[in-house]
Write an enzyme that holds these catalytic residues in place. Sequence first.
Site, mmCIF file in Angstrom:
data_model
loop_
_atom_site.group_PDB
_atom_site.id
_atom_site.type_symbol
_atom_site.label_atom_id
_atom_site.label_comp_id
_atom_site.label_asym_id
_atom_site.label_seq_id
_atom_site.Cartn_x
_atom_site.Cartn_y
_atom_site.Cartn_z
ATOM 1 C CE LYS A 16 -6.880 22.998 19.315
ATOM 2 N NZ LYS A 16 -7.017 23.318 18.264
ATOM 3 N NE ARG A 91 -0.619 20.614 17.844
ATOM 4 C CZ ARG A 91 -1.166 21.678 18.344
ATOM 5 N NH1 ARG A 91 -1.311 22.090 19.632
ATOM 6 N NH2 ARG A 91 -1.703 22.445 17.616
ATOM 7 N NE ARG A 130 -6.576 31.814 14.965
ATOM 8 C CZ ARG A 130 -6.096 30.785 15.369
ATOM 9 N NH1 ARG A 130 -6.564 30.169 16.596
ATOM 10 N NH2 ARG A 130 -5.075 30.336 14.688
ATOM 11 N NE ARG A 163 -1.918 31.091 15.912
ATOM 12 C CZ ARG A 163 -2.223 30.190 16.431
ATOM 13 N NH1 ARG A 163 -3.297 30.222 17.460
ATOM 14 N NH2 ARG A 163 -1.970 29.021 16.154
ATOM 15 N NE ARG A 174 -2.099 25.739 12.713
ATOM 16 C CZ ARG A 174 -2.671 26.641 12.745
ATOM 17 N NH1 ARG A 174 -2.696 27.947 11.887
ATOM 18 N NH2 ARG A 174 -3.521 26.849 13.903
HETATM 19 P P1 AP5 Z 1 -9.718 29.253 18.037
HETATM 20 O O1 AP5 Z 1 -10.777 29.181 19.216
HETATM 21 O O2 AP5 Z 1 -8.764 30.336 17.902
HETATM 22 O O3 AP5 Z 1 -9.253 27.825 17.387
HETATM 23 P P2 AP5 Z 1 -8.421 26.834 18.259
HETATM 24 O O4 AP5 Z 1 -8.859 25.375 18.050
HETATM 25 O O5 AP5 Z 1 -7.801 27.426 19.594
HETATM 26 O O6 AP5 Z 1 -7.189 26.871 17.110
HETATM 27 P P3 AP5 Z 1 -5.605 27.119 17.042
HETATM 28 O O7 AP5 Z 1 -5.209 27.452 15.586
HETATM 29 O O8 AP5 Z 1 -4.880 27.954 18.070
HETATM 30 O O9 AP5 Z 1 -5.263 25.526 17.336
HETATM 31 P P4 AP5 Z 1 -3.932 25.107 17.149
HETATM 32 O O10 AP5 Z 1 -4.109 23.792 17.602
HETATM 33 O O11 AP5 Z 1 -3.526 24.653 15.654
HETATM 34 O O12 AP5 Z 1 -2.858 25.977 17.273
HETATM 35 P P5 AP5 Z 1 -1.988 26.102 18.665
HETATM 36 O O13 AP5 Z 1 -1.631 27.422 19.012
HETATM 37 O O14 AP5 Z 1 -2.141 25.060 19.677
HETATM 38 O O15 AP5 Z 1 -10.745 29.546 16.863
HETATM 39 C C1 AP5 Z 1 -10.407 29.806 15.662
HETATM 40 C C2 AP5 Z 1 -11.368 30.997 14.973
HETATM 41 O O16 AP5 Z 1 -12.511 30.423 14.444
HETATM 42 C C3 AP5 Z 1 -11.436 32.134 15.534
HETATM 43 O O17 AP5 Z 1 -11.396 33.287 14.821
HETATM 44 C C4 AP5 Z 1 -12.734 32.089 16.480
HETATM 45 O O18 AP5 Z 1 -13.514 33.472 16.666
HETATM 46 C C5 AP5 Z 1 -13.464 31.344 15.432
HETATM 47 N N1 AP5 Z 1 -14.473 30.408 16.102
HETATM 48 C C6 AP5 Z 1 -14.395 29.717 17.266
HETATM 49 N N2 AP5 Z 1 -15.473 29.023 17.572
HETATM 50 C C7 AP5 Z 1 -16.431 29.248 16.515
HETATM 51 C C8 AP5 Z 1 -17.577 28.775 16.481
HETATM 52 N N3 AP5 Z 1 -18.195 27.978 16.957
HETATM 53 N N4 AP5 Z 1 -18.357 29.247 15.402
HETATM 54 C C9 AP5 Z 1 -17.849 30.148 14.356
HETATM 55 N N5 AP5 Z 1 -16.524 30.471 14.593
HETATM 56 C C10 AP5 Z 1 -15.814 30.336 15.798
HETATM 57 O O19 AP5 Z 1 -0.392 25.649 18.206
HETATM 58 C C11 AP5 Z 1 0.391 26.347 17.205
HETATM 59 C C12 AP5 Z 1 1.526 25.597 16.884
HETATM 60 O O20 AP5 Z 1 2.270 25.391 17.913
HETATM 61 C C13 AP5 Z 1 1.352 24.218 16.171
HETATM 62 O O21 AP5 Z 1 1.298 24.319 14.899
HETATM 63 C C14 AP5 Z 1 2.854 23.560 16.695
HETATM 64 O O22 AP5 Z 1 3.885 24.085 15.669
HETATM 65 C C15 AP5 Z 1 3.184 24.259 18.015
HETATM 66 N N6 AP5 Z 1 2.659 23.226 19.056
HETATM 67 C C16 AP5 Z 1 1.616 23.691 19.878
HETATM 68 N N7 AP5 Z 1 1.451 22.817 20.820
HETATM 69 C C17 AP5 Z 1 2.237 21.749 20.517
HETATM 70 C C18 AP5 Z 1 2.564 20.304 21.008
HETATM 71 N N8 AP5 Z 1 1.806 19.964 22.060
HETATM 72 N N9 AP5 Z 1 3.493 19.827 20.380
HETATM 73 C C19 AP5 Z 1 4.084 20.181 19.478
HETATM 74 N N10 AP5 Z 1 3.835 21.383 18.779
HETATM 75 C C20 AP5 Z 1 3.048 22.064 19.604
#
Ligand code: AP5
Length: 224
Positions: A16, A91, A130, A163, A174
Amino acid sequence: MSELNLILLGPPGAGKGTQAERLREDFALAHISTGDMLRAQVSEGTELGKQAQSYMQAGELVPDEVIIGMIMVRIGAADARDGFLLDGFPRNEQQADALGEALATLERRLLAVLLIEVSDDEVVRRLGGRRVCTKSGHVYHLEFDPPKHEGICDQDGSRLIQRDDDHEQTIRKRLEVYHAQTAPLIEYYEKEGLLRRFDGRRPPNEVNDHIRATLATLRLEDKL
Ligand code: AP5
C-alpha cells in the site's frame, strides 16, 4: 469531474505504501497514512503517540476514538480538497461507517477502494526484508527493491531502518488482526460497488500500471 478520493486496502505488507508513493506523485493526491501519522506522534513523544505505541508494538489496532478524530481533521485540510488517498484507514467497520458519514456531511464521496491482494506467506517474506528511511519513510526491500547503497536511502541519503513491528511474531499478529477486523471491509465496499482488485504479487511497476489504468477508466466514466 469528481474528486479522486481513494482508499488503499490490503494486508500489512501488500504494498500500500509503495503504491501510495507512486500514485501521490502521478495524481497530485494528499497521501494520508494513519501508520505514518501515528509513527510521527510516537517519535515526537506526544500524548497521542504514547497512547498508540503499545498497541502498535503489539500489532493491535489503536482505539477508534484516537484514529477517527485524527483522520476527520486531515481529510478537511486544504491539500486534500481535490482528492485524497487513504492508506491504513479504515481498518474496521466502525471506522468505515465514520468515514462514510463524514463524507456525506461534507457532500463528498469515494471514487474507489483499491484492494491489493497477497498471501500471508508473501507478507511475512516482504515485511522481514523491508527497510524504511528515517527521514521521509521511503520504502525498500533487501531483495525485491534494494537501495543502490546498502543502508542508505536513494532519495534523501538518510539511514534505513527496520520498523519495530516488522518482526515475525508481530507480523503474524498483524495478519490475524487484518483477517478478523479489516478483511470484512472487502465485502462492505464490494456491496457499495466501489471495490477494485489488484494482484499484489506482480512487481511494483506492474501493480502501479494496473491501478493507473483502472483510475483512468473510472475518471472517464465519471465524466460521462
Ligand atoms: P509496503 O508498501 O511498505 O507495504 P504496506 O502495505 O504499506 O505495509 P504496512 O506494513 O505499512 O501496512 P500496515 O497496514 O500493516 O501498517 P501501517 O503503517 O498502516 O511494502 C512492504 C514491503 O514489500 C516493502 O519492503 C516493499 O519494498 C515490498 N514490496 C512492495 N510491493 C511489492 C511488490 N509488488 N513486489 C515485491 N515487493 C514489494 O500500520 C501500523 C500500525 O499502526 C498498525 O498495526 C496499528 O497498530 C496502527 N494503525 C494504523 N492505522 C490504524 C487504524 N486505521 N486504526 C487503528 N490502528 C491503526
